[in-house]
Design a protein around this motif. Structure first.
Motif, PDB file in Angstrom:
ATOM      1  N   ARG B 227     -29.986 -26.756 -13.449  1.00 52.34           N
ATOM      2  CA  ARG B 227     -30.302 -26.545 -14.863  1.00 52.34           C
ATOM      3  C   ARG B 227     -29.121 -25.808 -15.466  1.00 52.34           C
ATOM      4  O   ARG B 227     -28.865 -24.639 -15.135  1.00 52.34           O
ATOM      5  CB  ARG B 227     -31.577 -25.704 -14.971  1.00 52.34           C
ATOM      6  CG  ARG B 227     -32.096 -25.552 -16.371  1.00 52.34           C
ATOM      7  CD  ARG B 227     -32.740 -26.833 -16.837  1.00 52.34           C
ATOM      8  NE  ARG B 227     -33.310 -26.685 -18.164  1.00 52.34           N
ATOM      9  CZ  ARG B 227     -33.659 -27.705 -18.927  1.00 52.34           C
ATOM     10  NH1 ARG B 227     -33.470 -28.945 -18.488  1.00 52.34           N
ATOM     11  NH2 ARG B 227     -34.180 -27.511 -20.119  1.00 52.34           N
ATOM     12  N   LEU B 228     -28.397 -26.517 -16.305  1.00 58.57           N
ATOM     13  CA  LEU B 228     -27.202 -25.924 -16.900  1.00 58.57           C
ATOM     14  C   LEU B 228     -27.590 -25.123 -18.143  1.00 58.57           C
ATOM     15  O   LEU B 228     -28.372 -25.583 -18.971  1.00 58.57           O
ATOM     16  CB  LEU B 228     -26.203 -27.011 -17.276  1.00 58.57           C
ATOM     17  CG  LEU B 228     -25.732 -27.925 -16.136  1.00 58.57           C
ATOM     18  CD1 LEU B 228     -24.705 -28.912 -16.651  1.00 58.57           C
ATOM     19  CD2 LEU B 228     -25.178 -27.120 -14.984  1.00 58.57           C
ATOM     20  N   GLU B 236     -29.872 -25.931 -22.962  1.00 57.67           N
ATOM     21  CA  GLU B 236     -29.953 -26.138 -21.514  1.00 57.67           C
ATOM     22  C   GLU B 236     -29.992 -27.627 -21.225  1.00 57.67           C
ATOM     23  O   GLU B 236     -30.380 -28.435 -22.084  1.00 57.67           O
ATOM     24  CB  GLU B 236     -31.196 -25.455 -20.940  1.00 57.67           C
ATOM     25  CG  GLU B 236     -31.166 -23.939 -21.097  1.00 57.67           C
ATOM     26  CD  GLU B 236     -32.329 -23.277 -20.387  1.00 57.67           C
ATOM     27  OE1 GLU B 236     -33.161 -24.018 -19.823  1.00 57.67           O
ATOM     28  OE2 GLU B 236     -32.381 -22.041 -20.405  1.00 57.67           O
ATOM     29  N   LEU B 237     -29.606 -27.949 -20.009  1.00 56.59           N
ATOM     30  CA  LEU B 237     -29.521 -29.369 -19.646  1.00 56.59           C
ATOM     31  C   LEU B 237     -29.712 -29.501 -18.134  1.00 56.59           C
ATOM     32  O   LEU B 237     -29.134 -28.751 -17.366  1.00 56.59           O
ATOM     33  CB  LEU B 237     -28.140 -29.920 -20.031  1.00 56.59           C
ATOM     34  CG  LEU B 237     -27.870 -31.385 -19.758  1.00 56.59           C
ATOM     35  CD1 LEU B 237     -28.776 -32.254 -20.627  1.00 56.59           C
ATOM     36  CD2 LEU B 237     -26.409 -31.719 -20.057  1.00 56.59           C
ATOM     37  N   SER B 238     -30.556 -30.480 -17.733  1.00 55.33           N
ATOM     38  CA  SER B 238     -30.749 -30.735 -16.285  1.00 55.33           C
ATOM     39  C   SER B 238     -29.839 -31.871 -15.852  1.00 55.33           C
ATOM     40  O   SER B 238     -29.858 -32.954 -16.454  1.00 55.33           O
ATOM     41  CB  SER B 238     -32.200 -31.114 -15.998  1.00 55.33           C
ATOM     42  OG  SER B 238     -33.025 -30.001 -16.197  1.00 55.33           O
TER      43      SER B 238
END
Lengths: 558, 292
Positions: B227-228, B236-238
């Motif tokens: 998870r960024l 956030e980004l997966s």
């Protein structure tokens, strides 16, 4: 394939632990990045659920496959194959007459050869010997490493018309090739279960066959002296069905009897008839069956030569019976007609001419009794190579006392007791005789096997022209002048029983089971180990694949 | 960065000596007070520049009497003026500089550059920027100014999101003498930095960019799903580990594009990893970019 350490499969339970740890580690980790906009394109790429699932679990599958391969390796998998070589093999192939039974245009012997060929090619023994088993067994292939040559000899062999082999003969022949324990396996290919006192593997050949056979045939002159003969024949059915055939009897080559016979399964019929006195008789059965060799039988009435004998001295029953066995004795009371043979028993004769059998008798001037009686010693053979002493055992001529005898110088001593002759022989232009210094009344010689042998060989030695009928054994080939066939043969009746015994294993299935009794084991644990290592390396490179991509940024000196 | 960290780094005598041997690379004449740099402007140096016709009021000491003897006209000798230059160090203090200790690396570099510039009697000013200019130390010269710069650098903290163009445009509007602007930043701005750089170029500043990227920026340590979290904005980004390769391609493409722009506008550019030892960066990588 078998697993020598099957307990290792219990380690497969570790797969649950691996899966747990995998998903534990696979939980999303939060990573702070400098610029998420450089990652944002990832979100826009559509993916199917299957691809996502594969993305999530493929490394788990690799790990589980590695565990599986490792467990497979630890379980010590072993590939079991047929034994491909080595060992010493003794192959006995039945060469008796029943092996010529034909089925589907192939004889049992041909089936046996094919089976033997398959066996040798599959077993590939390092050493091999092949014996053909019949009444007189034959060493087809001495112990050899040359399988090709052994096969060539074997395939060119032919069955015989003899009866089954004696186990003692087979063992003797096997021993001639080495000690019995040197053979890893002794295989007997036959249509009937061998009765050999040895651990043999029986490979049966042949199926139940249709056979109507003449198992007995005899010709006997009538005892009343009329010139007629009683012929007797027995016909047996060895099949599981009723068979009919036409039995014909021949005297010389003339048919004298014919009868149609219906014989029940495993039953028999006998036929008896009178025939004119002839020398040779034949019984022939017209039937269509699988084994033709027992459809004809022969019987020969031995023709004894007639012999005029001038008997001098005491009569002796045993000597008379022995002579009558081999010749038709015609005694004459005087020598008005020259006799064929003079028999003198416990008497003295002078200056005779012709042929004489001197039993404890003197014949001046060749054999002279001095009148003294001496104590006898153990008999010994003086001339072992002489025809008269063949098959005669000296101890049968044992005496307690004997007359002191002087022989003319030309008389040859064959058996002696001390310096006294027991058996002697002489042959000249007009006189020939055999001297036996044994009183038949007192000696047990007449009860021993040596006596008829001695009488027969004496007759033959004195009168070679007699041509005494030789002893004829059943199932041996013998010359039959005047018969359509140059040689005639009477099979051993046991060879006619060509139906295999009840409960015998099936012909084809059994050999294959037997052949695969020996195995070669190939261990496969390395395969599992290499696969497991490969899987782990794959995961390792995947995990650290970033290291191998650093070249892209090298030009920045990073 | 604590105060002691930066000063401890420069307390090493051998490092200090090697650093003192460096000299700033300046390619254009600068405006300034008398200093080591010869300018085109007339001055009092020993380097002759040209002759100029005498005008009343000129200093008779510079009249060339030999020329007057031959031409019968009065000319005065004009000399080049030796001036110092102004070095402005702009340190990115956006929150992305906190990732992978890029800010620490930038402050160390800034300290080193300040020392090299100050030892040659140049004027050095330091600015901190994020979305805009946050704070700064006015350009001064002299050995005592270095301590002030160190104190300023040690007090820098990552503050706000980046807006390079805005910050650089704001910098260009400051009343600065023409000089060398050293930009220490990760240069990661989705809107780019080119407009801001053009503003500085209009002001005829000489620009040197040192792009500092963390090791994590270059090779994100993703092992599986991650998870960024953006360091600057609430986003956030997966992603999966397989996205790393594509990310790296985009990063390098971005850096390449910046490098191309810099080359086209005579801006000196160097990409550095924050994991690279400072000594190697100073004495090897930045030669020809910041130092002679």
């Amino acid at each position: 394939m078998i697993f020598l350490s099957a307990w290792a499969f219990g380690l497969l339970s570790l797969s649950a632990v691996i899966a747990f740890l995998y998903f534990l580690r696979r939980r999303e980790e939060r990573v702070t990045v400098s610029a998420i906009w450089l990652w944002s394109e990832e979100q826009e790429r559509p993916r199917s659920a299957l691809v996502l699932l594969w993305t999530k679990i493929w490394l788990l599958l690799v790990q589980l496959a590695a565990l599986g391969a490792l467990v497979f390796s630890l379980a010590r998998p072993t590939l079991t194959q047929e034994f491909l070589g080595g060992g010493t093999l003794a192959l006995i192939i039945d060469g008796s007459a029943s092996m010529q039974t034909s089925q589907d245009n192939k004889t049992r012997y041909e089936q046996a050869l094919k089976l033997a060929q398959e066996l040798i090619e599959r077993r590939r023994p390092s050493q091999l010997t092949v014996i053909q088993a019949q009444r007189t067994p034959k060493l087809l292939v001495p112990l050899t490493e040359d399988r090709a040559r052994a096969l060539k000899i074997l395939m060119s062999s032919q069955p015989t018309l003899q009866s089954d082999a004696r186990s003692s003969d087979l063992i003797e022949l096997l021993r001639s090739q080495g000690e019995l324990d040197t053979f890893d396996e002794v295989i007997f290919i036959s249509d009937r279960e061998p009765s050999v006192p040895l651990a043999v593997t029986w490979l049966p050949v042949g199926e139940p066959a249709k056979n109507l056979a003449i198992t007995g045939f005899a010709a006997r002159p009538l005892p009343d002296g009329t010139p007629r003969v009683t012929l007797w024949a027995r016909v047996e059915n060895f099949s599981q069905e009723v068979l009919e055939g036409n039995l014909k009897l021949f005297a010389e080559d003339t048919e004298i009897f014919s009868q149609r016979l219906d014989v029940e399964p495993t039953g028999s019929r006998t036929v008896e008839t009178l025939a004119p006195l002839r020398h040779r008789f034949r019984a022939a059965l017209d039937v269509t069956d699988d084994f033709a060799f027992d459809n004809v039988r022969y019987s020969v009435i031995p023709a004894r030569p007639k012999l005029k004998i001038l008997w001098l001295g005491e009569r002796n029953f045993f000597l008379m019976r022995a002579l009558s066995t081999f010749v038709e004795v015609r005694l004459q009371a005087d020598d008005t007609h020259p006799p064929d043979l003079i028999v003198a028993h416990n008497t003295t004769i002078h200056n005779f001419v012709g042929k004489a059998l001197l039993i404890n008798s003197s014949a001046d001037p060749w054999v002279v009794h001095t009148g003294n009686v001496k104590e006898a010693e153990s008999p010994r053979i003086v001339t072992p190579t002489h025809a008269l002493v063949q098959n005669v055992r000296p101890e049968h001529l044992m005496l307690t006392t004997m007359r002191e005898t002087k022989l003319a110088p030309d008389v040859q001593t064959l058996i002696a007791s001390g310096d006294q002759p027991i058996l002697a022989a002489y042959r000249s232009e007009g006189v020939s005789f055999i001297y036996l210094g044994v009183d038949l009344k007192d000696s047990p010689l007449v009860l021993t096997p040596s006596f008829p042998i001695l009488v027969r060989t004496s007759l033959l030695w004195l009168m070679p022209e007699l041509g005494l009928p030789s002893e004829q054994f059943i199932s041996e080939e013998f010359a039959t002048p005047g018969f359509a066939e140059q040689t005639a043969i009477n099979l051993d009746p046991s060879e006619s029983a060509i139906n295999r015994p009840q409960g015998a294993p099936t012909a084809r299935r059994e050999p294959s089971q037997r052949v695969t009794e020996s195995y070669a084991h190939t261990s496969l644990w390395q395969v599992g180990a290499w696969v497991a290592l490969g899987m782990l390396l794959m995961e390792f490179f995947w995990h650290y694949r970033g290291v191998f991509r650093r070249r892209e940024v090298d030009r920045y000196g990073l | 960065m604590s105060r002691s960290d930066l000063r401890r780094r420069f307390a090493d005598e051998s490092f200090w000596k090697r650093l003192s041997a460096l000299q700033m690379l300046v390619r254009q004449r600068a405006e300034g007070q008398a200093g080591p740099w010869t300018t085109r402007r007339a001055g009092m140096s020993l380097e002759f520049a040209e002759y100029r016709e005498y005008y009343p009021g000129d200093d008779f000491r510079y009249v060339d009497w030999n020329l007057y003897g031959r031409l019968d006209r009065l000319f005065v000798k004009v000399f080049h003026r030796e001036e110092n230059i102004s070095v402005y160090i702009a340190v990115d203090t956006s929150r992305s500089m906190a990732v992978g200790e890029k800010l620490r690396y930038a402050t160390e570099l800034a300290g080193a550059v300040a020392h090299v510039a100050l030892k040659d009697m140049n004027r050095v000013g330091v600015f901190a920027f994020a979305q805009r200019i946050v704070s700064g130390v006015p350009a001064r010269s002299g050995p005592f100014h270095l301590q002030k710069i160190f104190s300023f650098l040690e007090g820098l903290e990552p503050l706000a999101p980046t807006s390079l163009s805005t910050a650089l445009e704001e910098l260009s509007k400051l009343p600065l003498r023409r000089g060398l602007i050293v930009l220490l930043s990760d240069m990661l701005d989705p809107e780019g930095c080119e407009p801001g750089l053009l503003h500085l170029l209009v002001k005829r500043h000489e620009i040197a960019i040192v792009q500092i990227l963390a090791a994590h920026d270059l090779d994100p340590p993703l092992r599986s799903e991650a998870r960024l979290v953006d360091s600057e904005i609430a986003r956030e980004l997966s992603v999966s580990a397989s996205a790393v390769g594509r990310y790296r391609q985009r990063l390098l493409s971005y850096a390449q594009k910046l490098e191309t722009f810099c080359r086209a506008h005579q801006i000196r550019y160097k990409l550095l990893s924050a994991a690279r030892p400072l000594e190697r960066a100073l004495f090897e990588d930045l030669r020809g970019v910041l130092f002679v």
